[in-house]
Structure formats: structure tokens, C-alpha cells
Write a protein that holds these residues in place. Sequence first.
Motif, PDB file in Angstrom:
ATOM      1  N   ILE A  74       9.052  -1.201  -9.639  1.00 24.21           N
ATOM      2  CA  ILE A  74       9.542  -2.514 -10.057  1.00 24.21           C
ATOM      3  C   ILE A  74       8.465  -3.574  -9.871  1.00 24.21           C
ATOM      4  CG2 ILE A  74      11.234  -4.336  -9.601  1.00 24.21           C
ATOM      5  CD1 ILE A  74      13.189  -2.141  -8.722  1.00 24.21           C
ATOM      6  N   ASP A  75       7.896  -3.642  -8.671  1.00 22.36           N
ATOM      7  CA  ASP A  75       6.830  -4.597  -8.384  1.00 22.36           C
ATOM      8  C   ASP A  75       6.011  -4.063  -7.211  1.00 22.36           C
ATOM      9  OD1 ASP A  75       8.279  -5.212  -6.027  1.00 22.36           O
ATOM     10  OD2 ASP A  75       9.354  -6.840  -7.014  1.00 22.36           O
ATOM     11  N   GLU A  76       5.249  -4.918  -6.569  1.00 17.37           N
ATOM     12  CA  GLU A  76       4.317  -4.470  -5.540  1.00 17.37           C
ATOM     13  C   GLU A  76       4.980  -3.751  -4.373  1.00 17.37           C
ATOM     14  OE1 GLU A  76       1.856  -7.669  -4.222  1.00 17.37           O
ATOM     15  OE2 GLU A  76       0.393  -7.344  -5.826  1.00 17.37           O
ATOM     16  N   THR A  77       6.198  -4.139  -4.038  1.00 20.56           N
ATOM     17  CA  THR A  77       6.839  -3.556  -2.852  1.00 20.56           C
ATOM     18  C   THR A  77       8.190  -2.912  -3.143  1.00 20.56           C
ATOM     19  OG1 THR A  77       7.803  -5.711  -2.281  1.00 20.56           O
ATOM     20  CG2 THR A  77       5.687  -5.147  -1.250  1.00 20.56           C
ATOM     21  N   ASN A  78       8.577  -2.809  -4.408  1.00 21.76           N
ATOM     22  CA  ASN A  78       9.897  -2.277  -4.747  1.00 21.76           C
ATOM     23  C   ASN A  78       9.813  -1.205  -5.823  1.00 21.76           C
ATOM     24  OD1 ASN A  78      12.216  -4.188  -3.505  1.00 21.76           O
ATOM     25  ND2 ASN A  78      10.419  -5.427  -3.993  1.00 21.76           N
ATOM     26  N   VAL A  79      10.654  -0.176  -5.674  1.00 19.57           N
ATOM     27  CA  VAL A  79      10.816   0.841  -6.712  1.00 19.57           C
ATOM     28  C   VAL A  79      12.304   1.061  -6.940  1.00 19.57           C
ATOM     29  CG1 VAL A  79       8.654   2.085  -6.304  1.00 19.57           C
ATOM     30  CG2 VAL A  79      10.689   2.690  -4.988  1.00 19.57           C
ATOM     31  N   GLU A  80      12.636   1.523  -8.118  1.00 27.88           N
ATOM     32  CA  GLU A  80      14.000   1.933  -8.422  1.00 27.88           C
ATOM     33  C   GLU A  80      14.071   3.440  -8.257  1.00 27.88           C
ATOM     34  OE1 GLU A  80      17.453   1.582 -11.899  1.00 27.88           O
ATOM     35  OE2 GLU A  80      15.375   1.055 -12.347  1.00 27.88           O
ATOM     36  N   LEU A 124       0.817  -1.207   0.000  1.00 27.48           N
ATOM     37  CA  LEU A 124       0.000   0.000   0.000  1.00 27.48           C
ATOM     38  C   LEU A 124       0.855   1.263   0.000  1.00 27.48           C
ATOM     39  CD1 LEU A 124      -2.784  -1.118   2.495  1.00 27.48           C
ATOM     40  CD2 LEU A 124      -3.070  -0.697   0.046  1.00 27.48           C
ATOM     41  N   ASN A 125       1.884   1.284   0.849  1.00 26.76           N
ATOM     42  CA  ASN A 125       2.753   2.465   0.879  1.00 26.76           C
ATOM     43  C   ASN A 125       3.483   2.654  -0.442  1.00 26.76           C
ATOM     44  OD1 ASN A 125       2.072   3.355   3.395  1.00 26.76           O
ATOM     45  ND2 ASN A 125       3.961   2.725   4.405  1.00 26.76           N
ATOM     46  N   ASN A 126       3.904   1.547  -1.050  1.00 27.57           N
ATOM     47  CA  ASN A 126       4.585   1.635  -2.340  1.00 27.57           C
ATOM     48  C   ASN A 126       3.653   2.224  -3.399  1.00 27.57           C
ATOM     49  OD1 ASN A 126       6.495   1.327  -4.384  1.00 27.57           O
ATOM     50  ND2 ASN A 126       5.975  -0.813  -4.741  1.00 27.57           N
ATOM     51  N   GLU A 127       2.429   1.728  -3.449  1.00 29.62           N
ATOM     52  CA  GLU A 127       1.489   2.218  -4.462  1.00 29.62           C
ATOM     53  C   GLU A 127       1.145   3.685  -4.236  1.00 29.62           C
ATOM     54  OE1 GLU A 127      -1.746  -0.043  -5.993  1.00 29.62           O
ATOM     55  OE2 GLU A 127      -1.079  -1.872  -5.011  1.00 29.62           O
ATOM     56  N   ILE A 128       0.910   4.056  -2.984  1.00 30.30           N
ATOM     57  CA  ILE A 128       0.563   5.453  -2.686  1.00 30.30           C
ATOM     58  C   ILE A 128       1.736   6.377  -3.005  1.00 30.30           C
ATOM     59  CG2 ILE A 128       0.020   7.075  -0.828  1.00 30.30           C
ATOM     60  CD1 ILE A 128      -1.555   4.736   0.503  1.00 30.30           C
ATOM     61  N   SER A 129       2.931   6.002  -2.542  1.00 29.39           N
ATOM     62  CA  SER A 129       4.101   6.846  -2.764  1.00 29.39           C
ATOM     63  C   SER A 129       4.441   6.942  -4.249  1.00 29.39           C
ATOM     64  CB  SER A 129       5.301   6.298  -1.985  1.00 29.39           C
ATOM     65  OG  SER A 129       6.382   7.198  -2.017  1.00 29.39           O
ATOM     66  N   THR A 130       4.331   5.831  -4.967  1.00 26.96           N
ATOM     67  CA  THR A 130       4.602   5.843  -6.410  1.00 26.96           C
ATOM     68  C   THR A 130       3.644   6.781  -7.127  1.00 26.96           C
ATOM     69  OG1 THR A 130       5.531   3.604  -6.453  1.00 26.96           O
ATOM     70  CG2 THR A 130       4.583   4.430  -8.500  1.00 26.96           C
ATOM     71  N   LEU A 131       2.374   6.708  -6.769  1.00 24.98           N
ATOM     72  CA  LEU A 131       1.374   7.579  -7.391  1.00 24.98           C
ATOM     73  C   LEU A 131       1.687   9.047  -7.104  1.00 24.98           C
ATOM     74  CD1 LEU A 131      -2.441   6.852  -7.306  1.00 24.98           C
ATOM     75  CD2 LEU A 131      -1.574   9.154  -7.044  1.00 24.98           C
TER      76      LEU A 131
END
Length: 252
Positions: A87-93, A62-69
Motif C-alpha cells: 500500500i505504502d512505505e509501511t503498510n501492505v494489504e 525497511l522491514n516492509n520493503e524487505i518482506s514485500t520483496l
Amino acid sequence: MCHALDPGRAEFYELRMTLLYEGKAKRLWSTENPETVRMEFKNDATAFNGEKKASFENKGRLNNEISTLIYGMLENAGVSTHFVRKIDETNVEVKKVTILMVEVIVRNLSAGSYCKRTGIEEGRVFSQPVIEFSYKSDELGDPLINDDYIREMGLATPEDVAHLRKSALTINRILTDFFAKSGLRLVDFKIEFGRLVSNPSVIVLADEISPDGCRLWDLKTGEKMDKDRFRRDLGNFMEAYQEVLERLKANA
């Protein structure tokens, strides 16, 4: 987290899986690119400088999706950030940065530690945003500091501090409007900045922006939709995060 190794790519995976840093809510891993890192969102929740701890399924996602958005929206609005891609559900580059040891807090209403320090009731609307700086130190409890402290501690130059203040106010304006469209009031938030490893003269927004680091209240009911639900044992912690994500996606 594991990856199946390809013998021809062993060096790549060994480098990719090197843990660089682990904090209360995230891990940083090196990648094949020396100018980027992989940021992994954990399911852990902490409060009161780590004194209260728990783990919640899907919190990292959830935090990844919110922060990415949010970071994608800020980039489109002209704010320079460390974000590269999801990158995926819990990872970003993200771009590799040297984090400034100065956290910036922006307050639009009185809440949290502001009320404890001043005795002012929660929810007072400020005539203009209040900017605070804190020294990024878990050992010292992230104490409040001012421009003079920052200068004498060698944490940033006066020009850097002016940049942080201006950037924080710009981000506040953009986020306030963005959350309002989803029926959410941005009460306050904490952000971090860093110098690009590839170009140290450039300071960008780093870390994350999620309900972990910002207070969000429902515009109509005043219901808390952030980590205060965990801090204050209000219940429905992850349900509130899910609601925030669904509202933001609907109005992005």
C-alpha cells in the motif's frame, strides 16, 4: 496514522481504521474488504520476549520493503502466501487468516537458542536443515513443542504438521538460494502460517519475513546482518537492514 475523511466515504474510513491487533512489531487494521486486512510495520524493536525494547526511525519501512520483496519472490516461485499488495512505505494489504498457534523455525547452522540449549558452538553447519516447532504464546515464552504436543493441544492435525514441515523446507531452499545471490547466508528463520478466512481448508504462509525473524550473515565476512545487532548491542542496526535491502533489490 490519519486519513482525511470524505463525508461520502465516512463508513469506508471508519471500517478501514479499526485496529484489530497490535503486536511487538506490527499492527493489523480492518479494510473495506472482509477477506483482507492492512498490516502496518512499526518502528519498534524488541528482544528477549519483549524485555529489551527500542524504536528506530525507518525500521518499519525497511522491514516492509524487505518482506514485500521476499513475499513477491516466493509467490512467483509457487509458494502460497497471504500477500496481496504493497500500500505504502509501511503498510501492505494481506489476506485475512486465522493464524496457527504453531511457529516453525528452520535452522541451517547452529545459532541463538539452539546453542544455549545444546552447548554447541555458533556456526556449525548442519548436515540437513533442523525443523523446530514452538507454541505461539508470549506469556509462556514461545516454548518448544513437538508433533505430539501439537496433536494433544489441538493446535493442528498431523496432516497440517506434515504440510507445515514440507512448506518450511521448500521455503528454506528458495530463500537460501535467494539470499546467497546477494552474498548472504541464511542461518535460520522463523515463520508463521494461517488458514484463509475465505477458505479455512487452505493454509498459507503469513506474517512477514525480514531480518527481524531470520539470521543473515555476510557470506564472506560472517558479519551479522539481522536483529542480533540489536540483541547483542553490535551497533549499526538499521544500517545492516538497509544493506540487506539494497543487496536484495540489486539481485531480485
